[in-house]
Design an enzyme around this catalytic site. Structure first.
Site, PDB file in Angstrom:
ATOM      1  N   ASP A  13       0.811  -1.225   0.000  1.00 38.95           N
ATOM      2  CA  ASP A  13       0.000   0.000   0.000  1.00 38.95           C
ATOM      3  C   ASP A  13       0.841   1.270   0.000  1.00 38.95           C
ATOM      4  O   ASP A  13       0.449   2.293   0.571  1.00 38.95           O
ATOM      5  CB  ASP A  13      -0.960   0.024   1.217  1.00 38.95           C
ATOM      6  CG  ASP A  13      -1.762  -1.254   1.310  1.00 38.95           C
ATOM      7  OD1 ASP A  13      -2.256  -1.692   0.271  1.00 38.95           O
ATOM      8  OD2 ASP A  13      -1.857  -1.815   2.412  1.00 38.95           O
ATOM      9  N   LYS A  16       2.188   2.292  -5.146  1.00 42.02           N
ATOM     10  CA  LYS A  16       2.897   1.827  -6.353  1.00 42.02           C
ATOM     11  C   LYS A  16       2.095   2.097  -7.625  1.00 42.02           C
ATOM     12  O   LYS A  16       2.662   2.393  -8.668  1.00 42.02           O
ATOM     13  CB  LYS A  16       3.194   0.321  -6.249  1.00 42.02           C
ATOM     14  CG  LYS A  16       4.127  -0.042  -5.110  1.00 42.02           C
ATOM     15  CD  LYS A  16       4.351  -1.532  -4.997  1.00 42.02           C
ATOM     16  CE  LYS A  16       3.163  -2.307  -4.496  1.00 42.02           C
ATOM     17  NZ  LYS A  16       2.773  -2.063  -3.110  1.00 42.02           N
ATOM     18  N   GLY A  40      -4.251  -4.071  -4.530  1.00 38.19           N
ATOM     19  CA  GLY A  40      -5.237  -3.075  -4.936  1.00 38.19           C
ATOM     20  C   GLY A  40      -4.482  -1.809  -5.293  1.00 38.19           C
ATOM     21  O   GLY A  40      -4.057  -1.073  -4.407  1.00 38.19           O
ATOM     22  N   HIS A  41      -4.237  -1.595  -6.577  1.00 33.28           N
ATOM     23  CA  HIS A  41      -3.446  -0.436  -7.004  1.00 33.28           C
ATOM     24  C   HIS A  41      -4.394   0.666  -7.483  1.00 33.28           C
ATOM     25  O   HIS A  41      -5.057   0.530  -8.498  1.00 33.28           O
ATOM     26  CB  HIS A  41      -2.453  -0.870  -8.095  1.00 33.28           C
ATOM     27  CG  HIS A  41      -1.401  -1.813  -7.564  1.00 33.28           C
ATOM     28  ND1 HIS A  41      -0.481  -2.453  -8.343  1.00 33.28           N
ATOM     29  CD2 HIS A  41      -1.124  -2.204  -6.294  1.00 33.28           C
ATOM     30  CE1 HIS A  41       0.307  -3.200  -7.565  1.00 33.28           C
ATOM     31  NE2 HIS A  41      -0.079  -3.065  -6.333  1.00 33.28           N
ATOM     32  N   GLN A 224       2.123  -5.896  -3.182  1.00 35.25           N
ATOM     33  CA  GLN A 224       2.447  -5.994  -1.748  1.00 35.25           C
ATOM     34  C   GLN A 224       3.769  -5.262  -1.463  1.00 35.25           C
ATOM     35  O   GLN A 224       4.074  -4.319  -2.155  1.00 35.25           O
ATOM     36  CB  GLN A 224       2.503  -7.457  -1.275  1.00 35.25           C
ATOM     37  CG  GLN A 224       1.136  -8.151  -1.264  1.00 35.25           C
ATOM     38  CD  GLN A 224       0.717  -8.692  -2.609  1.00 35.25           C
ATOM     39  OE1 GLN A 224       1.476  -9.367  -3.255  1.00 35.25           O
ATOM     40  NE2 GLN A 224      -0.490  -8.403  -3.015  1.00 35.25           N
TER      41      GLN A 224
HETATM   42  P1  IMP Z   1      -2.690 -12.782   1.442  1.00 37.80           P
HETATM   43  O1  IMP Z   1      -1.723 -12.228   0.457  1.00 37.80           O
HETATM   44  O2  IMP Z   1      -4.128 -12.521   1.090  1.00 37.80           O
HETATM   45  O3  IMP Z   1      -2.430 -14.249   1.714  1.00 37.80           O
HETATM   46  O4  IMP Z   1      -2.462 -12.048   2.849  1.00 37.80           O
HETATM   47  C1  IMP Z   1      -1.263 -12.205   3.602  1.00 37.80           C
HETATM   48  C2  IMP Z   1      -0.877 -10.906   4.291  1.00 37.80           C
HETATM   49  O5  IMP Z   1      -0.474  -9.955   3.296  1.00 37.80           O
HETATM   50  C3  IMP Z   1      -1.999 -10.236   5.073  1.00 37.80           C
HETATM   51  O6  IMP Z   1      -1.445  -9.576   6.187  1.00 37.80           O
HETATM   52  C4  IMP Z   1      -2.547  -9.210   4.108  1.00 37.80           C
HETATM   53  O7  IMP Z   1      -3.186  -8.134   4.769  1.00 37.80           O
HETATM   54  C5  IMP Z   1      -1.266  -8.771   3.422  1.00 37.80           C
HETATM   55  N1  IMP Z   1      -1.504  -8.259   2.064  1.00 37.80           N
HETATM   56  C6  IMP Z   1      -1.776  -8.970   0.959  1.00 37.80           C
HETATM   57  N2  IMP Z   1      -1.904  -8.169  -0.109  1.00 37.80           N
HETATM   58  C7  IMP Z   1      -1.685  -6.922   0.323  1.00 37.80           C
HETATM   59  C8  IMP Z   1      -1.631  -5.651  -0.326  1.00 37.80           C
HETATM   60  O8  IMP Z   1      -1.802  -5.515  -1.534  1.00 37.80           O
HETATM   61  N3  IMP Z   1      -1.365  -4.584   0.461  1.00 37.80           N
HETATM   62  C9  IMP Z   1      -1.117  -4.708   1.803  1.00 37.80           C
HETATM   63  N4  IMP Z   1      -1.139  -5.863   2.443  1.00 37.80           N
HETATM   64  C10 IMP Z   1      -1.420  -6.975   1.719  1.00 37.80           C
END
Ligand code: IMP
Length: 424
Positions: A13, A16, A40-41, A224
């Site tokens: 977040d 990017k 989520g971009h 991420q």
């Molecule tokens: P997952 O990727 O859905 O398996 O989540 C694993 C961890 O990564 C969790 O703490 C999510 O909140 C975090 N996470 C996954 N995608 C994002 C992102 O795009 N932005 C911020 N945190 C993320």
């Protein structure tokens, strides 16, 4: 020609999407290399705001071609929703969007598994986005995954799905106590999406190699952030892929020696969604203010983000992990009305001060940040597009980070829109 990776230098977040959108005007290709619709971009231009989850953020620049690389995990059903949304904004996708035939597919059973596994973890839950990301990567490394190329052979696909469901249903019913999934109805749900996605499935590794051979410019868009990396992040509170630079190579087929630039993106403060240690997290008024000023709510899940001061121990770790030779600073304007602004320059751990980000997650949760305090500039930086026009105190704050990290901010973002940007 440059092959540049844009990498989140924190817990995701970092903004990017906006940076990739800006840089994509000079890119022949914009390429996603890992993650999936957990990302989520957010892009803002003219009067439009759009959140992209899978489609690269270069899609709104008519000149770049966009690639979803082999390292991404793709949910065809949510991809179709996104394709429709992008098309409705007048974007032409034909011969501009290429999806790797080797990318793994997120199937409805991965999403069910994500949710039941999280529930069964109770207070140890990771706080996943529930998009089936972890279970899809588990299928991939267990060598029972379905790839995008499998979608093109319906009979074979049904056979593989039916086989996989034997094991999965046993777990769903006997371990998690939920309803089994029926292969036939799953196929029926998938088929319309497959028909829409089919024309975009390509050998993107070959496309990338040809682009490199022709000297075309490539922008690799990470999702991420470095501290959520499955190997280098705060394991197990991580995502299941590699957002760091290495992931850009395995996730596209681009060799490491071809990478010319690694740009880290950091906010002027820190946020984290989901569980796991966060040394500079604030549970006070300042934390609330960061959340409110920065509108820190998840673009994918809507969850409130945890907020805290900028952490240079963590940033330096991210810089080293990916060899970042450029930085972008985002959301600077969020700090505009603070009386005092803090930056973490070290950690205290077991009576000693350290500048090393611990590998042991338990230690990360015990460190106490050492802060340097700056006087706030108390004036709006929003919309400023030249470094010299920034208040002197803001310039000092930025220069301190540059000196501490040894990396320069090439881009400074002073608001959500494209033109609210300082390019140096
Ligand atoms: P997952 O990727 O859905 O398996 O989540 C694993 C961890 O990564 C969790 O703490 C999510 O909140 C975090 N996470 C996954 N995608 C994002 C992102 O795009 N932005 C911020 N945190 C993320």
């Amino acid at each position: 020609m440059p092959v540049r990776i844009v990498i989140g230098a924190q817990w995701g977040d970092e903004g990017k999407g906006k940076v990739v959108d800006i840089l994509s005007k000079d890119a022949d290709y914009v390429v996603r290399y890992q993650g999936g619709a957990n990302a989520g971009h957010t892009l803002k231009f003219d009067d439009t705001t759009i959140v992209l989850h899978l489609i690269p953020s270069g899609m709104f620049n008519g000149n770049s071609k966009c690639v979803i690389g082999n390292g991404v995990v793709i949910d065809p059903i949510s991809l179709v929703d996104e394709l429709e949304e992008v098309k409705s904004l007048g974007v032409n996708l034909e011969n501009r969007l290429f999806i790797s035939s080797a990318a793994h597919v997120i199937l409805p059973y991965h999403k069910v598994l994500d949710k039941v596994k999280e529930k069964s973890r109770g207070s140890d839950a990771i706080g996943t986005t529930g998009r089936g990301i972890g279970p899809a990567y588990v299928s991939k490394v267990s060598r029972v995954g379905i790839r995008m190329c499998d979608l093109l052979q319906k009979n074979l696909l049904e056979e593989k799905i039916t086989k996989n469901l034997n094991d999965i249903n046993e777990a769903l019913v006997n371990v998690y106590g939920v309803e089994p999934i029926d292969a036939g109805s799953m196929m029926a749900e998938l088929e319309p999406a497959i028909d829409i996605v089919k024309p975009y499935i390509s050998n993107t590794t070959k496309i990338m190699h040809e682009a490199l051979q022709k000297g075309e410019s490539v922008l690799l868009e990470g999702a991420q952030g470095s501290l959520l990396d499955v190997d280098h992040g705060t394991y197990p509170y991580v995502t299941s892929s590699s957002p760091t630079a290495g992931g850009a190579c395995t996730g596209t087929g681009i060799p490491p020696m071809a990478i010319t630039h690694a740009m880290g993106i950091t906010k002027a403060y820190c946020t984290r969604v989901g569980n796991g240690p966060f040394p500079t997290e604030l549970h006070d008024e300042d934390g609330e203010k960061l959340r409110k000023n920065g509108q820190e709510f998840g673009a994918t899940t809507g969850r409130p983000r945890r907020c805290g001061w900028l952490d240079l121990v963590a940033l330096n770790y991210a810089i080293r992990l990916s060899g970042m030779n450029e930085l972008t600073l985002t959301k600077l304007d969020v700090l505009d009305d603070f009386d005092e602004i803090k930056i973490c320059t070290g950690y205290e751990l077991d009576g000693k001060t350290t500048d090393v980000f611990p590998i042991e997650t338990e230690k990360v949760s015990r460190v106490k940040p050492v802060y340097k305090t700056f006087e706030g500039w108390k004036t709006s930086t929003q919309n400023i597009s030249s470094f010299d026009d920034l208040p002197v105190k803001t310039q000092e704050y930025i220069r301190f980070i540059e000196e501490f990290t040894g990396v320069t901010f090439n881009i400074i973002s002073t608001g959500p829109k494209r033109d609210e940007t300082i390019i140096r």
